[in-house]
Design a protein around this motif. Structure first.
Motif, PDB file in Angstrom:
ATOM      1  N   ASP A 411      55.390  55.555  22.347  1.00 38.07           N
ATOM      2  CA  ASP A 411      56.097  56.555  21.428  1.00 38.07           C
ATOM      3  C   ASP A 411      56.826  55.507  20.505  1.00 38.07           C
ATOM      4  OD1 ASP A 411      55.524  59.618  22.235  1.00 38.07           O
ATOM      5  OD2 ASP A 411      55.929  58.334  24.253  1.00 38.07           O
ATOM      6  N   ARG A 422      67.181  59.391  26.899  1.00 38.38           N
ATOM      7  CA  ARG A 422      66.877  60.283  28.068  1.00 38.38           C
ATOM      8  C   ARG A 422      65.260  60.755  27.656  1.00 38.38           C
ATOM      9  NH1 ARG A 422      70.899  64.972  28.768  1.00 38.38           N
ATOM     10  NH2 ARG A 422      69.823  65.822  26.457  1.00 38.38           N
ATOM     11  N   PHE A 423      64.476  60.657  28.858  1.00 45.52           N
ATOM     12  CA  PHE A 423      63.066  60.999  28.723  1.00 45.52           C
ATOM     13  C   PHE A 423      63.220  62.265  29.841  1.00 45.52           C
ATOM     14  CE2 PHE A 423      58.848  61.259  30.056  1.00 45.52           C
ATOM     15  CZ  PHE A 423      58.227  60.675  29.087  1.00 45.52           C
ATOM     16  N   LEU A 438      59.738  52.973  32.785  1.00 44.98           N
ATOM     17  CA  LEU A 438      60.108  53.273  31.733  1.00 44.98           C
ATOM     18  C   LEU A 438      60.686  51.922  30.860  1.00 44.98           C
ATOM     19  CD1 LEU A 438      60.554  55.686  29.691  1.00 44.98           C
ATOM     20  CD2 LEU A 438      62.830  55.775  30.370  1.00 44.98           C
ATOM     21  N   TRP A 494      64.210  64.766  34.643  1.00 44.87           N
ATOM     22  CA  TRP A 494      64.842  63.417  33.679  1.00 44.87           C
ATOM     23  C   TRP A 494      65.367  62.684  34.253  1.00 44.87           C
ATOM     24  CZ3 TRP A 494      69.549  62.353  33.765  1.00 44.87           C
ATOM     25  CH2 TRP A 494      70.494  63.307  34.380  1.00 44.87           C
ATOM     26  N   ILE A 508      59.093  53.342  22.764  1.00 42.95           N
ATOM     27  CA  ILE A 508      59.417  53.599  24.311  1.00 42.95           C
ATOM     28  C   ILE A 508      57.829  53.600  24.887  1.00 42.95           C
ATOM     29  CG2 ILE A 508      59.858  55.315  25.856  1.00 42.95           C
ATOM     30  CD1 ILE A 508      62.199  54.576  24.347  1.00 42.95           C
ATOM     31  N   TRP A 510      55.705  54.012  28.460  1.00 46.42           N
ATOM     32  CA  TRP A 510      55.713  54.562  29.748  1.00 46.42           C
ATOM     33  C   TRP A 510      54.400  54.952  30.273  1.00 46.42           C
ATOM     34  CZ3 TRP A 510      53.989  59.785  30.811  1.00 46.42           C
ATOM     35  CH2 TRP A 510      53.765  60.350  29.526  1.00 46.42           C
ATOM     36  N   TYR A 526      56.755  66.394  27.368  1.00 47.84           N
ATOM     37  CA  TYR A 526      57.932  65.713  27.325  1.00 47.84           C
ATOM     38  C   TYR A 526      58.618  65.418  26.076  1.00 47.84           C
ATOM     39  CZ  TYR A 526      55.215  61.885  25.136  1.00 47.84           C
ATOM     40  OH  TYR A 526      54.450  61.029  24.269  1.00 47.84           O
ATOM     41  N   ILE A 528      61.631  63.013  24.363  1.00 45.80           N
ATOM     42  CA  ILE A 528      62.647  61.337  24.301  1.00 45.80           C
ATOM     43  C   ILE A 528      64.004  61.533  23.268  1.00 45.80           C
ATOM     44  CG2 ILE A 528      62.288  59.224  24.019  1.00 45.80           C
ATOM     45  CD1 ILE A 528      59.640  59.007  24.332  1.00 45.80           C
ATOM     46  N   ASP A 542      58.095  63.470  20.932  1.00 45.89           N
ATOM     47  CA  ASP A 542      57.631  64.317  22.236  1.00 45.89           C
ATOM     48  C   ASP A 542      56.309  64.365  22.158  1.00 45.89           C
ATOM     49  OD1 ASP A 542      56.683  65.924  20.087  1.00 45.89           O
ATOM     50  OD2 ASP A 542      58.645  66.917  19.890  1.00 45.89           O
TER      51      ASP A 542
END
Length: 919
Positions: A411, A422-423, A438, A494, A508, A510, A526, A528, A542
């Motif tokens: 992302d 925060r994810f 992550l 989360w 990001i 993951w 999700y 972010i 997202d």
């Protein structure tokens, strides 16, 4: 009652065994526990045997202790099923009193008073050293071609018989070619041989040498060996799961025969090949059926019993294959017939107590190199992924980004200053969400989320197991399911990463499992978010602009240059090409060759088990060879590999009286259909006696002196006048030796199932000679509970020799299984030769036969005058039967071919005895 008896006779006269005790045994016991019969392993007519006791208990009598003596317990029992003697005639009170007083008075049994003499179980022909045999003189000096013939002829002359005349050279070449290779000779080979035959044996010798050098030889004779060791490509039992890596052992055996590996070395490699750079060879140890962990009860007794069964199969395989002994009979009690004690059996178990039924890497050094190189390439691949991520469309930019993938998702968003990310997961494709790593990147491609960079992590909760799915794995820099975080809530959770200091981030990355093994627990929805200096959260990405979910767990990430400038597209394409190349190299390196050849670990402690029951262990047993045949032993804590090496050395010691005899007999059986000893895997006292004991010992010595050369043994046998005989019937021979064991003629026999199938394929011109590798399918599935549907029409690999078929244990091939083809359930020392209607029906009506008949006809038409039926008919006979047809045969075949096609004649010859039998 026992107490009364003891009290009333405490001061009585001394009991005399001969006068008082033996008559009781003679009257009540000898019929079941005497010379002719020993029920429950108990014999009472000989002192040494009587005091040993039976199978279900220890010593029968403990001198001076009535309470501890099973003899008294058995004769006084109130339980009619336990009391001895059984039935309506128990011992009288007087007789019980006599036995009780005898035991109380120390059970004196004088030496020299036994009515029988214990038979010396070692006094058996096969347990004695190889005899120094001289080649016998014979009256007919003109017949023998070598010393093998002199032994055979001496036995014939002793029986007043004479050998059959020699077979026609054409017959001999077809016989020896089928015998050594399992395939018929070609017309060209037959023509060349017949042109070379002269007054000497040079043409015969050249033919044998050519056949022994053919790779087809190893394929044929490996099949004999695989029958004995129970080779199959499934585990057996009800589930019958596939063994996908069993085939390297089959290929090893083929290569060993082709290379004429010395037989003593062949044995060593199969027992301790991991020390001899022959890792596939130890597949021999674990060829038998075995229960898989899921098929064994979870309780400890069930596990111990399953382990005992698996080790037992190894001991049985070693003893019957190499020694021709039924050692497994001593698992619960001393062997009833052979000089093998129960202690011997468990001492043999101790040699292989560290062997596990499992796959093993074929080349450990190469596997280590592969893993090391793969790790380096994966590190380079990760760097490329980071570089390619720079070309990922910005989140919420209006462009559709790649689909969510279980391996890696990126992302990218407008650069932002933050210290906390925060994810949040709102939904998954299945179960609790899982993230293996992550990663948070700055503009220079540095992963700031790593714990090694000072970042810390928190979460909504973790579903942890010991060393699995712990929160600390979220940013440890290691990929894969085993180093992942898992939420403790279904479909949501989360995680939050706090960086060591505020930094500008823009990407990001993951994944659920970067190794591509798992695709469940994947976040499908999700958000972010990043926190500003005041602690307020702002969404930066997202899942809303993602393409539809790609749930494949190992599909490559989609690559696109849409929306990129020309320079960006060129750079991205170059990086992606390099990435594709790395993935291919990693895939090749990850395909590490393995074989179902056993894993070796610290050996189990082996105890003698009372009645073979794992829940009744007695004394600890150290690795020791059979006491009657040697004195080699090791300490109970000897290393695992050393145990097997010592066992192999003992088996291959030329002083061992069994090893060479057993193998020589197996080779003899392969050529004549029956060995000099009919029971090829039982050379014990219950096996049959040899028809030519002197010949067997002479050949065994020659075998050892030749350097254990199997091919030299073949030459001795095949170039003999005995082997060259015709199969002409003789009334005198039949009258005195109906089974032909004395070899007054060559014993005709039907070809094995594999040879029939292979010969049909070769004759039709469709046989694929490709060697080795994974087996082709005979059924629609390679393992499972039931419902194996046979493959009826074959192409590609299915046209290879039948030894390369994937062998499903306890399932017979649809067509050729009827021809006594073993199913791998039990060792087959010698195939039976049945004759059933199913054989004829299968071979005449099966789709396989119809297809090969059609192919055979097509071949013949291409090799002869397509308009000349007689020419075609002659060619069919030349190829299928290695001869010209008689005029009558041509005349009979002509209307059949004219009316029904050439394939009808081909089909008929496939079903003829002349095609199916060794001449």
């Amino acid at each position: 009652m026992l107490a009364i008896i003891l009290a009333s006779h405490a001061s009585a006269e001394v009991v005399d065994f001969v006068r008082d005790v033996r008559p009781i045994f003679e009257k009540h016991c000898y019929s079941c526990h005497g010379e002719a019969k020993q029920k429950s392993g108990l014999r009472l007519d000989i002192k040494s045997e009587a005091f040993k006791g039976g199978d279900g208990y220890g010593e029968l009598v403990v001198p001076g202790s009535v309470d501890d003596s099973p003899l008294i317990e058995l004769v006084t029992s109130d339980d009619e099923y336990s009391r001895m003697p059984p039935g309506d005639h128990p011992l009288s009170d007087t007789e019980i009193t006599t036995l009780t007083r005898w035991v109380e008075q120390d059970a004196v049994w004088p030496d020299g008073v036994d009515l029988a003499v214990l038979e010396d179980r070692l006094d058996h022909w096969s347990f004695k050293p190889l005899a120094d045999v001289e080649v016998p003189d014979v009256a007919n000096q003109a017949w023998p071609r070598n010393d093998v013939d002199r032994f055979v002829l001496a036995r014939l002359e002793q029986a007043g018989l004479r050998p059959a005349p020699p077979a026609d050279p054409r017959i001999w070449l077809r016989r020896v070619t089928l015998d050594l290779t399992g395939l018929p000779p070609t017309p060209d080979e037959m023509t060349a041989f017949l042109n070379d035959v002269g007054d000497d044996d040079s043409a015969y010798e050249a033919a044998v040498d050519r056949l022994l050098q053919s790779p087809r030889y190893g394929e044929r004779w490996a099949q004999h060996w695989l029958d004995v060791v129970r080779y199959a490509d499934t585990h057996g039992f009800e589930v019958n799961t596939e063994r996908p890596n069993a085939w390297p052992y089959r290929d090893y055996v083929i290569d060993a025969f082709n290379n004429d590996t010395p037989y003593d070395q062949f044995i060593r490699e199969q027992i301790v090949g991991d020390a001899l750079d022959q890792n596939a060879a130890t597949g021999f140890l674990i060829t038998a059926s075995v229960l898989l962990p899921g098929q064994i009860g979870k309780d400890e007794p069930s596990k111990r019993l399953a382990r005992q069964d698996s080790i037992d199969e190894i001991v049985v395989n070693i003893s019957q294959t190499f020694l021709g002994l039924s050692v497994g009979c001593a698992r619960c009690h001393d062997h009833k017939f052979d000089p093998i004690s129960q202690h011997d059996y468990y001492a043999m178990q101790a040699f292989v107590a560290g062997v596990e039924y499992a796959d093993r890497e074929l080349d450990p050094a190469d596997a280590k190199r592969r893993r090391s190189e793969s790790a380096k390439l994966k590190s380079e691949l990760a760097k490329l992924d980071n570089q390619l991520a720079r070309f990922t469309p910005l989140a919420a930019s209006g462009a559709t980004r790649p689909a969510i993938n279980s391996r890696l998702n990126t992302d990218r968003f407008t650069p932002v200053q933050t210290k906390r990310v925060r994810f949040t997961i709102h939904a998954t494709n299945k179960l609790e969400p899982c993230i293996d790593e992550l990663e948070i990147f700055d503009g220079e491609g540095n992963n700031l989320a790593l714990a090694s960079r000072g970042a810390t992590v928190t979460s909504s909760g973790s579903k942890t197991q010991k060393n699995r799915h712990e929160l600390r794995f979220l940013n440890d820099g290691r990929y894969g399911n085993s180093r992942s975080w898992m939420s403790n809530q279904t479909g949501k959770g989360w995680v939050e990463v706090e960086l060591a200091k505020t930094a500008e981030i823009q990407r990001i990355a993951w994944g659920r499992d970067r190794e591509g093994k798992f695709a469940d627990r994947l976040a499908t929805e999700y958000t972010i978010e990043v926190a500003d200096e005041r602690g307020e959260w702002t969404r930066v990405a997202d899942a809303s602009d993602r393409a539809p979910l790609d749930s494949g767990k190992s599909k490559p990430l989609a690559f696109s240059t849409d929306g990129l400038s020309a320079d960006e597209a060129a750079e991205a394409t170059k990086l992606n090409d390099r990435r594709s190349e790395l993935e291919k190299r990693i895939a090749r390196l990850s395909d590490i060759p393995r074989a179902f050849a056993g894993k070796f670990r610290t050996p189990d402690a082996i105890h003698l088990l009372r009645r073979g029951d794992p829940e009744q262990p007695e004394d600890l047993v150290a690795p020791t060879v059979l006491a009657s045949f040697g004195s080699v032993s090791l300490p109970a804590d000897a290393p695992e590999q050393q145990r097997r090496a010592v066992l192999a050395d003992w088996i291959t010691d030329p002083a061992n009286p069994l090893t060479a005899r057993v193998m020589v007999n197996r080779i003899w059986q392969g050529h004549f259909g029956m060995g000099i000893v009919e029971t090829a895997s039982d050379f014990g006292r219950m096996g049959t006696k040899p028809t030519h004991p002197e010949l067997l010992d002479w050949m065994a010595r020659q075998f050892i002196d030749s350097g254990w050369s199997v091919k030299q043994l073949h030459r001795e046998i095949i170039l003999s006048a005995t082997y060259r005989q015709s199969n002409r019937f003789d009334e005198d021979g039949f009258a005195s030796d109906a089974d032909g064991r004395l070899l007054w003629r060559f014993p005709t026999r039907r070809l094995d199932a594999e040879a029939i199938r292979d010969a049909m394929l070769m004759t039709s011109g469709r046989l694929d000679y490709k060697m080795g590798g994974r087996g082709f399918n005979l059924f629609n599935q390679r393992g499972g509970l039931s419902g194996f549907t046979p493959v009826e029409s074959f192409s590609g690999d299915g046209l290879r020799r039948m030894i390369y078929a994937h062998k499903v244990r306890r399932e017979r091939d649809a067509v050729f299984g009827a021809f006594d083809c073993p199913d791998g359930g039990q060792s087959t020392a010698r195939r039976i030769e049945s004759t059933t209607p199913i054989q004829a029906l299968n071979l005449f009506n099966s789709r396989f036969t119809l297809e090969q008949s059609e192919a055979f006809a097509t071949r013949v038409k291409s090799e002869s005058n397509a308009d000349e039926l007689e020419s075609q008919i002659r060619r069919v006979y030349q190829i299928a039967l290695n001869r010209e047809p008689a005029a009558e045969e041509v005349s009979d075949a002509m209307p059949v071919v004219r009316d029904y096609g050439l394939q009808s004649l081909c089909r008929a010859l496939f079903n003829s005895n002349e095609f199916l039998f060794l001449p």
